[in-house]
Design a protein around this motif. Structure first.
Motif, PDB file in Angstrom:
ATOM      1  N   SER A  22     111.145   7.982  63.784  1.00  0.00           N
ATOM      2  CA  SER A  22     110.823   8.924  63.787  1.00  0.00           C
ATOM      3  C   SER A  22     110.988   9.463  62.526  1.00  0.00           C
ATOM      4  O   SER A  22     112.271   9.703  62.850  1.00  0.00           O
ATOM      5  CB  SER A  22     109.490   9.260  65.427  1.00  0.00           C
ATOM      6  OG  SER A  22     110.980  10.349  66.087  1.00  0.00           O
ATOM      7  N   ILE A  23     109.580   9.260  61.818  1.00  0.00           N
ATOM      8  CA  ILE A  23     110.838  10.140  60.608  1.00  0.00           C
ATOM      9  C   ILE A  23     109.417  11.674  60.507  1.00  0.00           C
ATOM     10  O   ILE A  23     108.468  11.748  60.931  1.00  0.00           O
ATOM     11  CB  ILE A  23     109.946   9.588  59.460  1.00  0.00           C
ATOM     12  CG1 ILE A  23     110.629   8.480  59.420  1.00  0.00           C
ATOM     13  CG2 ILE A  23     110.870  10.310  58.386  1.00  0.00           C
ATOM     14  CD1 ILE A  23     112.031   8.158  60.105  1.00  0.00           C
ATOM     15  N   VAL A  24     110.257  12.635  59.723  1.00  0.00           N
ATOM     16  CA  VAL A  24     109.572  14.408  59.519  1.00  0.00           C
ATOM     17  C   VAL A  24     109.400  14.251  58.312  1.00  0.00           C
ATOM     18  O   VAL A  24     110.837  13.968  57.589  1.00  0.00           O
ATOM     19  CB  VAL A  24     109.580  15.337  60.992  1.00  0.00           C
ATOM     20  CG1 VAL A  24     111.132  15.809  60.221  1.00  0.00           C
ATOM     21  CG2 VAL A  24     109.206  16.690  60.929  1.00  0.00           C
ATOM     22  N   LEU A  25     108.312  15.255  57.907  1.00  0.00           N
ATOM     23  CA  LEU A  25     108.382  15.393  56.251  1.00  0.00           C
ATOM     24  C   LEU A  25     108.188  16.722  56.589  1.00  0.00           C
ATOM     25  O   LEU A  25     107.553  17.425  57.266  1.00  0.00           O
ATOM     26  CB  LEU A  25     106.870  14.902  55.799  1.00  0.00           C
ATOM     27  CG  LEU A  25     107.214  15.251  53.978  1.00  0.00           C
ATOM     28  CD1 LEU A  25     107.648  14.412  52.976  1.00  0.00           C
ATOM     29  CD2 LEU A  25     105.459  14.771  53.664  1.00  0.00           C
ATOM     30  N   PHE A  26     109.020  17.954  55.658  1.00  0.00           N
ATOM     31  CA  PHE A  26     109.278  19.060  55.825  1.00  0.00           C
ATOM     32  C   PHE A  26     108.492  19.953  54.070  1.00  0.00           C
ATOM     33  O   PHE A  26     109.132  19.269  53.550  1.00  0.00           O
ATOM     34  CB  PHE A  26     110.119  19.538  56.269  1.00  0.00           C
ATOM     35  CG  PHE A  26     111.103  19.616  57.496  1.00  0.00           C
ATOM     36  CD1 PHE A  26     110.570  20.489  57.929  1.00  0.00           C
ATOM     37  CD2 PHE A  26     111.325  19.054  57.824  1.00  0.00           C
ATOM     38  CE1 PHE A  26     111.091  20.863  59.736  1.00  0.00           C
ATOM     39  CE2 PHE A  26     111.798  18.354  59.584  1.00  0.00           C
ATOM     40  CZ  PHE A  26     111.762  19.097  59.715  1.00  0.00           C
ATOM     41  N   PHE A  27     106.931  20.491  53.982  1.00  0.00           N
ATOM     42  CA  PHE A  27     106.645  20.640  53.156  1.00  0.00           C
ATOM     43  C   PHE A  27     106.357  22.293  53.541  1.00  0.00           C
ATOM     44  O   PHE A  27     104.871  21.709  53.629  1.00  0.00           O
ATOM     45  CB  PHE A  27     106.188  20.046  52.284  1.00  0.00           C
ATOM     46  CG  PHE A  27     105.177  19.853  50.759  1.00  0.00           C
ATOM     47  CD1 PHE A  27     106.005  20.456  50.241  1.00  0.00           C
ATOM     48  CD2 PHE A  27     103.439  20.385  50.700  1.00  0.00           C
ATOM     49  CE1 PHE A  27     105.460  21.202  48.581  1.00  0.00           C
ATOM     50  CE2 PHE A  27     103.104  20.960  50.245  1.00  0.00           C
ATOM     51  CZ  PHE A  27     103.927  20.836  48.557  1.00  0.00           C
ATOM     52  N   GLN A  28     105.914  22.746  52.568  1.00  0.00           N
ATOM     53  CA  GLN A  28     105.854  24.878  52.372  1.00  0.00           C
ATOM     54  C   GLN A  28     105.767  24.552  54.700  1.00  0.00           C
ATOM     55  O   GLN A  28     107.104  24.494  55.017  1.00  0.00           O
ATOM     56  CB  GLN A  28     104.341  24.702  51.809  1.00  0.00           C
ATOM     57  CG  GLN A  28     105.126  24.503  50.722  1.00  0.00           C
ATOM     58  CD  GLN A  28     105.652  25.673  49.655  1.00  0.00           C
ATOM     59  OE1 GLN A  28     106.867  25.815  50.031  1.00  0.00           O
ATOM     60  NE2 GLN A  28     104.832  25.671  48.843  1.00  0.00           N
ATOM     61  N   ASN A  29     104.512  25.106  54.745  1.00  0.00           N
ATOM     62  CA  ASN A  29     104.642  25.016  56.598  1.00  0.00           C
ATOM     63  C   ASN A  29     104.249  23.530  57.124  1.00  0.00           C
ATOM     64  O   ASN A  29     103.825  24.053  57.883  1.00  0.00           O
ATOM     65  CB  ASN A  29     103.258  26.440  56.856  1.00  0.00           C
ATOM     66  CG  ASN A  29     103.557  27.739  56.183  1.00  0.00           C
ATOM     67  OD1 ASN A  29     105.476  27.745  55.598  1.00  0.00           O
ATOM     68  ND2 ASN A  29     103.067  28.353  55.414  1.00  0.00           N
TER      69      ASN A  29
END
Length: 692
Positions: A22-29
């Motif tokens: 599984s992958i997570v993308l963090f961008f601002q909030n």
């Protein structure tokens, strides 16, 4: 957007024997998750990720390897905040089907399905200028080069050197996935006269995603990230010929007047054999040398357990007693996985918690600081023994076990001709960092086969911790029947993984098993598994407990082969069932979560050798019913750490006349039944002392 922007992509669960990726993308909030495999919630809580901070979930497929953790997540941990789900056609039906059988309400979510009929030019605007475009792949024939090469490799190898033969064998492995899929397809088409379940082959669409970030402050293009999910050969042709990805190839300007777009990062959820094949490697290189590639695949990442805190606790318990708490873990540092060097390609293995910084663009880089080091059994054991409190508690527990071992009850001695029985508690909820995985009991009858009772989420990963990757296939293939007592999510969300892995072991080892696995469970479970069978190949026969007839010929023959008599008792509401397993020589196991059925059947159940109370939180009620049933031993599971208080321990060890036969089970506790049942009760007063 005003102000500096920060963004990165991180691998959460990597591809191991215990968890799919599984992958997570963090961008601002924003916190955007790509795929929610089984064990996802447990991994997040053990690694200090708050599930309630996740805003959007994108699924590449309805295969259980991609959505297995979603039902448990929607029930247990997402709170009241808004959740958005995106995925292929059928996602709404999956959630509706799960809600229809779940006794607990699931979180309402906004669901969007992507279909081939959608306008490819219409982007999915998420928030803050971020766009995520689905790229739908079709299931089809593998690349032509693969089929030609396979035919050539099947010719006789006379006159070839040993080196040449080894090279041919390595090339032949490239197409093992396709062969397995073809074998699975043939199995899916096979018709049986018995069993209500229709097995279908997976020919559904699979989705890749392209993530386009907003423009920078200087109006330059933001980074572009691709999530590529191509697990088998049948999707390769659709991927390499896809027109959307073609816009990012170096030769795009030669065939189009539009300017070529630039990729920043590609995350590949594919097999090593596919990735390093000529046709796929040629496609990957066409995007240029500036693209960073992350391959999330089990052969190019370390074999470290994703459930680290549980593994550390298990090593400590193994130090106490290796017979009660077996552990399959390397004693030395595992070898670093080898990735073939490609001179024109920037490639790394997708280790768990590996991070790639996307913004600011002048600081794009790989961050390995959070990647955990592999757990080494000997190192943790030595570190624990340096603690004075651990040493003291360990000595007390070992002294208690030594005293109990000297007083072996007469009923624990069996004739040598009797087949031994082992009980492995896969989930109890006591020594886990989360409430997940509290169910699961593996009953192994030597030389006969095995049963599985209430396989909760991540039960397969628990079995892997006990038996290791070499012994596990044999143990899984030994399972003949899976019993499910309730439609509570803790009792069956690990079932599909066992079915899938059993299929994989059969295909890889060319095992011809005429009899499918038997599942015995409550109404609703059959419909749920039948729906999942449309998205992956699952071979089983289902028997409804509400209409259960144990005298049917297949079951009679199977039970007789185990020398087993089986009874089930419904609760007053009819949604839960209690089981009674009676083996030869009077070895009777009562397994229940509901006390009411036994109040009506006390006389028939008196004298049980083992009474297992799955929900053992109400210690007083358990003791009272135990006095009426008069079992030889009582084992409590489903007890949380908060329940092991001085008051409850006192009720078990002092106020109860049968205190020497009441114990509390821990995860992965292995009991030889009945030979070492008497070793469990002495653990109660000091059970958690060596874990704190």
């Amino acid at each position: 957007l005003a102000g500096p922007m920060a963004a990165y992509v991180q691998v959460l669960t990597t591809d191991t024997e215990q968890t799919p990726p599984s992958i997570v993308l963090f961008f601002q909030n924003l916190r955007i998750i790509f795929n929610v495999p089984e064990g996802f919630l447990r991994f997040c809580l053990e690694n200090s990720f708050n599930p309630q901070s996740f805003n959007h979930f994108y699924l590449t497929s309805l295969d259980w390897n991609r959505v297995g953790g979603l039902p448990g997540l929607l029930i247990n941990s997402l709170g009241e905040h808004q959740v958005n789900l995106y995925g292929p056609k059928g996602l709404k039906k999956l959630l509706s089907k799960f809600q229809s059988i779940s006794p607990c309400p699931i979180l309402r979510a906004a669901v969007q399905e992507f279909t081939p009929d959608d306008d490819p030019k219409q982007s999915n605007n998420v928030d803050k200028g971020l766009k995520i475009d689905p790229v739908i792949l079709s299931y089809g024939d593998p690349p032509e080069i693969g089929r030609k090469k396979k035919k050539n490799l099947q010719k006789k190898k006379h006159g070839k050197s040993k080196k040449k033969e080894e090279e041919d064998e390595e090339e032949e492995k490239e197409y093992s996935d396709y062969e397995m899929e073809e074998s699975a397809s043939n199995l899916g088409k096979r018709k049986r006269s018995s069993g209500p379940v229709i097995v279908t082959t997976d020919k559904k669409k699979r989705i890749c995603y392209l993530i386009n970030f907003p423009k920078n402050l200087d109006e330059t293009a933001g980074p572009v990230v691709g999530i590529i999910d191509c697990p088998i050969w049948n999707y390769v042709t659709s991927l390499v010929k896809n027109s959307i990805f073609s816009q990012y190839r170096e030769d795009w300007s030669e065939t189009s007047e539009k300017p070529r777009l630039q990729l920043t990062l590609l995350v590949h959820l594919t097999t090593r054999n596919i990735f390093f094949s000529k046709v796929f490697r040629r496609w990957v290189k066409s995007f240029g040398t500036a693209v960073q590639h992350i391959l999330v695949e089990k052969t190019v990442v370390s074999s470290a357990s994703p459930f680290r805190s549980s593994t550390v606790e298990q090593i400590k318990l193994n130090t106490l007693n290796r017979e009660l708490f077996p552990l399959a873990l390397s004693k030395t540092d595992p070898k670093k996985p080898i990735i073939p060097s490609l001179t024109t390609l920037t490639l790394v293995g997708g280790e768990s918690l590996l991070k790639y910084q996307l913004l600011p663009q002048n600081n794009q880089r790989l961050d390995l600081s959070m990647v955990p080091r592999p757990l080494v059994q000997q190192s943790i054991r030595e570190l624990s023994l340096k603690s004075p409190s651990f040493q003291t508690n360990l000595k007390v527990l070992q002294r208690q076990l030594a005293l109990a071992s000297k007083a072996i009850p007469k009923d624990s001695v069996l004739p040598s001709s009797v087949n031994p029985i082992s009980l492995v508690f896969l989930g109890t909820g006591l020594n886990l960092a989360t409430d997940n995985g509290r169910s699961g009991l593996f009953i192994d009858v030597k030389k006969k086969g095995a049963f599985l009772v209430d396989p909760g989420e991540a039960s397969y990963a628990q079995m892997l911790s006990v038996f290791g990757p070499h012994k596990l296939p044999k143990k899984v293939m030994k399972i003949k029947i899976i019993f499910v007592s309730s439609l509570e999510s803790d009792c069956y969300l690990g079932l599909t993984t066992f079915l899938k892995m059993r299929q994989n072991f059969r295909f890889k080892n060319r095992i011809r098993d005429k009899d499918p696995l038997i599942i015995i469970g409550p109404t609703g479970l059959g419909d749920w598994q039948k729906f999942l069978s449309k998205h992956q190949i699952l071979d089983y026969d289902f028997y409804d407990l509400q209409q259960f007839q144990p005298d049917s010929e297949p079951l009679v023959n199977l039970f007789n082969s185990f020398e087993l008599s089986f009874q089930s008792f419904p609760s007053s509401a009819g949604k839960q069932f209690s089981f009674v397993f009676t083996f030869s020589h009077g070895r009777k196991i009562v397994y229940t979560e509901d006390l009411n059925p036994f109040l009506k059947n006390v006389e028939r159940l008196k004298g049980s050798l083992l009474y297992i109370q799955v929900n053992g939180r109400n210690v007083g009620s358990v003791i009272e019913i135990a006095k009426k049933l008069e079992p030889k031993y009582v084992i409590l599971t489903g007890v949380r750490r908060a329940q092991i208080t001085d008051e409850n321990i006192s009720r078990i060890t002092h106020e109860n006349s049968k205190k020497e036969w009441i114990g509390v089970a821990l995860d992965l506790m292995c009991i030889k039944f009945p030979q070492n049942l008497h070793l469990v009760p002495p653990l109660v007063p000091h059970l958690l002392s060596i874990l704190d």
